[in-house]
Design a protein around this motif. Structure first.
Motif, PDB file in Angstrom:
ATOM      1  N   LEU A 129       0.818  -1.217   0.000  1.00  0.00           N
ATOM      2  CA  LEU A 129       0.000   0.000   0.000  1.00  0.00           C
ATOM      3  C   LEU A 129       0.849   1.264   0.000  1.00  0.00           C
ATOM      4  CD1 LEU A 129      -2.662  -1.134   2.620  1.00  0.00           C
ATOM      5  CD2 LEU A 129      -2.823  -1.226   0.115  1.00  0.00           C
ATOM      6  N   TYR A 130       2.105   1.137   0.389  1.00  0.00           N
ATOM      7  CA  TYR A 130       3.035   2.268   0.426  1.00  0.00           C
ATOM      8  C   TYR A 130       4.067   2.207  -0.701  1.00  0.00           C
ATOM      9  CZ  TYR A 130       1.066   2.922   5.064  1.00  0.00           C
ATOM     10  OH  TYR A 130       0.204   3.127   6.109  1.00  0.00           O
ATOM     11  N   GLY A 131       3.904   1.274  -1.622  1.00  0.00           N
ATOM     12  CA  GLY A 131       4.842   1.142  -2.735  1.00  0.00           C
ATOM     13  C   GLY A 131       6.159   0.494  -2.339  1.00  0.00           C
ATOM     14  N   LEU A 132       6.135  -0.329  -1.304  1.00  0.00           N
ATOM     15  CA  LEU A 132       7.354  -0.955  -0.797  1.00  0.00           C
ATOM     16  C   LEU A 132       7.217  -2.472  -0.799  1.00  0.00           C
ATOM     17  CD1 LEU A 132       7.791   1.362   2.314  1.00  0.00           C
ATOM     18  CD2 LEU A 132       9.104   1.492   0.198  1.00  0.00           C
ATOM     19  N   SER A 133       8.346  -3.152  -0.703  1.00  0.00           N
ATOM     20  CA  SER A 133       8.322  -4.604  -0.557  1.00  0.00           C
ATOM     21  C   SER A 133       9.456  -5.041   0.363  1.00  0.00           C
ATOM     22  CB  SER A 133       8.446  -5.294  -1.914  1.00  0.00           C
ATOM     23  OG  SER A 133       9.703  -5.031  -2.487  1.00  0.00           O
ATOM     24  N   LEU A 134       9.240  -6.185   1.002  1.00  0.00           N
ATOM     25  CA  LEU A 134      10.199  -6.719   1.955  1.00  0.00           C
ATOM     26  C   LEU A 134      10.615  -8.105   1.506  1.00  0.00           C
ATOM     27  CD1 LEU A 134      11.441  -6.062   4.817  1.00  0.00           C
ATOM     28  CD2 LEU A 134       9.618  -7.502   5.746  1.00  0.00           C
ATOM     29  N   SER A 135      11.900  -8.408   1.641  1.00  0.00           N
ATOM     30  CA  SER A 135      12.375  -9.759   1.353  1.00  0.00           C
ATOM     31  C   SER A 135      13.337 -10.187   2.453  1.00  0.00           C
ATOM     32  CB  SER A 135      13.055  -9.819  -0.019  1.00  0.00           C
ATOM     33  OG  SER A 135      14.160  -8.951  -0.079  1.00  0.00           O
ATOM     34  N   ASP A 136      13.416 -11.484   2.621  1.00  0.00           N
ATOM     35  CA  ASP A 136      14.312 -12.054   3.615  1.00  0.00           C
ATOM     36  C   ASP A 136      15.737 -12.025   3.058  1.00  0.00           C
ATOM     37  OD1 ASP A 136      14.888 -13.670   6.037  1.00  0.00           O
ATOM     38  OD2 ASP A 136      15.432 -15.173   4.541  1.00  0.00           O
ATOM     39  N   TRP A 137      16.691 -11.796   3.928  1.00  0.00           N
ATOM     40  CA  TRP A 137      18.088 -11.838   3.513  1.00  0.00           C
ATOM     41  C   TRP A 137      18.830 -12.815   4.419  1.00  0.00           C
ATOM     42  CZ3 TRP A 137      22.980 -10.225   5.423  1.00  0.00           C
ATOM     43  CH2 TRP A 137      23.987 -10.250   4.467  1.00  0.00           C
TER      44      TRP A 137
END
Length: 109
Positions: A50-58
């Protein structure tokens, strides 16, 4: 938390599944803890989208928060996620905002 406390405190965070004896968890093996971590990333991504962001595991140790244009920031744990999200998005990011919760409900159901 200061950097020194983070180093001395160990590599676990309260938001992560703990394989330690005496600590309640149903995720006693590494694969189950990894699945739980990925489920948390999926939930966070529903909101971050919804904020134009994405998260990925590292590497199962940190997270990478990214914008659609490729800006990214390493996030140590989920406690630091929303401050980093606000920094990258350039606006407040409140996962408990009633409008955000309503959109999540509408998108899900």
């Amino acid at each position: 938390m200061c950097a020194l406390c983070g180093v001395l405190g160990g590599d676990g965070h309260w938001t992560d599944a703990a394989p330690r004896p005496g600590v309640f968890t149903r995720n006693t093996d590494g694969l189950a803890r990894r699945r739980e971590r990925m489920a948390r990333v999926a939930v966070a991504n529903r909101i971050l989208k919804l904020y134009g962001l994405s998260l990925s595991d590292w590497q199962g140790a940190s997270f990478v928060l990214s914008t659609a244009t490729g800006k990214s920031e390493l996030v140590d744990n989920l406690a630091h996620l929303w401050a980093a999200a606000e920094k990258l998005a350039g606006r407040p990011c409140d996962p408990l905002d009633p409008a955000v919760i309503a959109r999540l409900r509408d998108d899900h159901g």
